[in-house]
Scaffold this active site. Structure first.
Site, short mmCIF file in Angstrom:
data_model
loop_
_atom_site.label_atom_id
_atom_site.label_comp_id
_atom_site.label_asym_id
_atom_site.label_seq_id
_atom_site.Cartn_x
_atom_site.Cartn_y
_atom_site.Cartn_z
N ASP A 151 44.22 37.93 49.78
CA ASP A 151 44.23 38.42 48.49
C ASP A 151 45.28 39.50 48.69
O ASP A 151 45.29 40.33 49.47
CB ASP A 151 42.91 38.85 47.98
CG ASP A 151 42.04 37.82 47.87
OD1 ASP A 151 42.40 36.42 47.37
OD2 ASP A 151 40.67 37.97 47.95
N ASP A 196 43.06 32.11 43.01
CA ASP A 196 42.07 32.64 42.05
C ASP A 196 42.24 32.67 40.65
O ASP A 196 41.61 32.41 39.85
CB ASP A 196 41.67 34.18 42.44
CG ASP A 196 41.25 34.28 43.91
OD1 ASP A 196 40.89 33.10 44.70
OD2 ASP A 196 41.42 35.36 44.55
#
Length: 165
Positions: A119, A141
């Site tokens: 991330d 995401d």
């Protein structure tokens, strides 16, 4: 393959490629691990976060059995979504499912390659003395969220499902 299904498959492939390319560039060319957090704007930073859990860091696991369980769940989810996509009757639903599938596969590739999901996007804003910060996330995401939003949109505003007589 129908044009509608082709659109969903192309959405999945595009998300997978863009997600993996962004992560590879950030990890190996940009060297985000060596640089640390990089302020891009007053409200957006690039920052490396390794997510060993699922969405929003839930169910964090460091064990091999935990990783296998999460990967198994992801494989089942992708198969179910792919069947749904193949049977979908509208382009919106097909592309939405393609976005979700591409994002799920992108994050699964990370889990296989690194043992955790990469991330890197961090939005935040400051109101006076209060800092408001969103979770650190990635392109996969984002695609999953957009896909779910499109499914919700279709369920509210799309053509009603017609049952066979």
């Amino acid at each position: 393959m129908s044009p509608r299904l082709r659109a969903g498959v192309m959405a999945a492939i595009a998300v997978l490629l863009a997600d993996q390319a962004s992560k590879l560039w950030l990890l190996f060319s940009f060297d985000i691990a060596g640089r640390g957090a990089v302020r891009v704007t007053s409200f957006f930073d690039l920052v490396l976060a390794w997510n060993t859990g699922i969405s929003y860091g839930w169910f964090q696991t460091g064990s091999a059995s935990g990783h296998a369980l999460l990967l198994g769940f992801k494989v089942i989810a992708v198969v179910v979504l792919a069947i749904w996509m193949a049977r979908a009757q509208t382009r919106v639903v097909t592309v939405a499912l393609g976005l979700i599938i591409g994002g799920a596969i992108g994050n699964a590739v990370d889990r296989l390659a690194y043992g955790a999901v990469v991330d890197f996007a961090h939005f935040h804003v400051k109101f006076g003395e209060k800092d408001l910060s969103w979770y650190v996330f990635n392109l996969a995401d984002t695609a999953i969220v957009v896909g779910v939003a499109a499914l919700l949109y279709d369920s509210v505003f799309g053509e009603p499902a017609v049952k066979a007589p």
